[in-house]
Design an enzyme around this catalytic site. Structure first.
Site, mmCIF file in Angstrom:
data_model
loop_
_atom_site.group_PDB
_atom_site.id
_atom_site.type_symbol
_atom_site.label_atom_id
_atom_site.label_comp_id
_atom_site.label_asym_id
_atom_site.label_seq_id
_atom_site.Cartn_x
_atom_site.Cartn_y
_atom_site.Cartn_z
ATOM 1 C CD GLU A 85 8.791 0.239 6.068
ATOM 2 O OE1 GLU A 85 9.070 0.047 4.881
ATOM 3 O OE2 GLU A 85 7.851 -0.359 6.651
ATOM 4 C CB CYS A 101 14.903 -0.156 -3.691
ATOM 5 S SG CYS A 101 13.696 1.156 -3.466
ATOM 6 C CG LEU A 161 -1.838 1.214 1.387
ATOM 7 C CD1 LEU A 161 -2.828 1.291 0.242
ATOM 8 C CD2 LEU A 161 -2.556 1.151 2.743
ATOM 9 C CG HIS A 190 10.801 3.409 1.873
ATOM 10 N ND1 HIS A 190 10.814 2.260 1.107
ATOM 11 C CD2 HIS A 190 10.264 3.047 3.062
ATOM 12 C CE1 HIS A 190 10.311 1.256 1.798
ATOM 13 N NE2 HIS A 190 9.969 1.708 2.988
#
Length: 420
Positions: free
Chosen positions: A162, A347, A22, A230
């Protein structure tokens, strides 16, 4: 000698597009499409090899065991009985995005002079919430030298963390003391803010960071609402350079002033919204590039192909390189399989400043072991994977066998046992 090592996650054989994340626009857009796990892994390995060829230190982490039967047992079920959504969560290959593995503070920044790593709890998203145990196991092996490293268990729930995707480090050079910037969220409109301020503050304490050299910065609500789940989707730092979108932070002027006060030599390269919209920045993953220092001392961006295909982004980049800005080189890579799930070059990697000689060599990339991994991926990784395939018991067995073969190839059989 201390140097920056980029540890990339090897894309696992269960890579698929189940649309579990999400707030991740690419994940939602491509939900239900056919994934290509073999191509995904080879694309990531090609980026690793290219960075090695550029003279950069490169490592890797292994994909996690999937399906995660231990997690399902904790939920009172198994793959045969679980609902389709639970199966998809148990099969997620999202540990490939190593930027979410941990937050890292190099030795020059910490009170005891060791490199500290705190594993991210990833509690916000179910498909990622069960990654931390195996991530911790890999970090404890890779960074087992307690004279140089301290590996911490995750910050406890409910404080979401995270990892390095919400952390930046600014310094004169990698081996010098730095300013550590922890970026947290409070509101993201329709999407959750995944990084909690309390988690960031706890990590700074656990790592023994000086308050004078630690910054807590609030991510802008507009950025999260636009799909920057992020901070590394809208900002990236390397040594003295902060490369950021104008709308990345809630208090842009206050943050810039604080950073200039703490690191006078900082160069802030801000891309104005009038040149590149938040939408284009997020679609292209302009800021999810790897900003690296080459052996020549010049800085380069390692970009996904989507950045070149977005006219406003490529126009800005070419103008910057043509001028006198600190970013001197642009390297473009095909990472379409990862990008389609919302993960760009940054990432895929966790940055660790350390002496490579202090790291377990089984996690350090060489041309030879990358060749061996590529061959193994060609033999064992599925060529295609549809969401409907995730219900196949034969596939589950193939996935476990593929990862076991990789563990054996790399001499990491201790990761190939029940629970991992």
């Amino acid at each position: 000698m201390l140097t920056e090592i980029n540890f990339d996650g090897i894309v696992g054989p269960s890579h698929n597009y189940a649309g579990l994340s999400l707030g991740n626009l690419a994940s939602a857009k491509n939900a239900g499409k056919i994934a290509r796990p073999r191509a995904a892994a080879l694309q990531g390995l090609a980026k690793m090899r290219a960075n090695l060829d550029r003279g950069l230190a490169q490592g890797f982490f292994l994909p996690q065991r999937r399906p995660d039967e231990d997690w399902l047992r904790q939920l009172g079920t198994d793959m045969a009985s679980a609902s389709a959504p639970l199966r998809a969560n148990a099969l997620s290959a999202s540990s490939m995005w190593a930027a979410n593995a941990a937050t890292v503070s190099p030795g020059p920044d910490t009170a005891d002079g060791r490199c500290h790593l705190t594993v991210a709890n990833l509690v916000t998203m179910p498909h990622r919430s069960h990654e931390w145990r195996e991530t911790l196991a890999q970090l404890q092996i890779a960074f087992a030298d307690e004279a140089h490293f301290a590996v911490h268990a995750p910050v406890p729930a409910p404080f979401g963390d995270e990892g390095a995707a919400n952390h930046m480090r600014l310094c004169a050079s990698h081996d010098r003391p730095g300013i550590e910037v922890f970026v947290y969220g409070e509101s993201g409109g329709p999407f959750p803010a995944r990084q909690h301020r309390e988690a960031s503050a706890a990590i700074a304490r656990l790592h023994g960071l000086s308050l004078e050299r630690t910054v807590l910065a609030l991510q802008s609500e507009a950025a999260i609402a636009a799909g920057a789940f992020h901070n590394d989707v809208v900002a990236v730092a390397n040594e003295r350079v902060l490369f950021t979108h104008e709308q990345a932070f809630a208090d842009r002027d206050g943050l810039y002033a604080e950073l200039r006060d703490k690191l006078p030599e900082i160069e802030i390269v801000e891309v104005p919204a009038s040149a590149v919209s938040l939408a284009d920045a997020i679609t292209s993953y302009l800021f999810n590039a790897q900003l690296v220092t080459l052996p020549s001392g010049e800085m380069a961006l390692v970009l996904p192909g989507e950045a070149r295909e977005t006219p406003a982004v490529w126009q800005w980049l070419e103008a910057h390189v043509a001028g006198n800005g600190p970013i001197r080189h642009l390297f473009v890579h095909d990472l379409r399989e990862s990008m389609a799930n919302g993960g760009g070059p940054a990432c895929l990697r966790l940055r660790v400043v350390a002496d490579p000689a202090t790291v377990d060599p089984r996690f350090i990339a060489t041309p030879e072991n990358l060749t061996a991994i590529e061959a193994l991926v060609g033999r064992h990784w599925p060529e295609q994977l549809a969401v409907e395939d995730l219900s196949s018991p034969a596939l589950w067995e193939e996935l476990v066998a593929a990862r076991s073969a990789l563990c054996a190839e790399l001499g990491l059989q201790e990761l190939d046992r029940d629970g991992f």
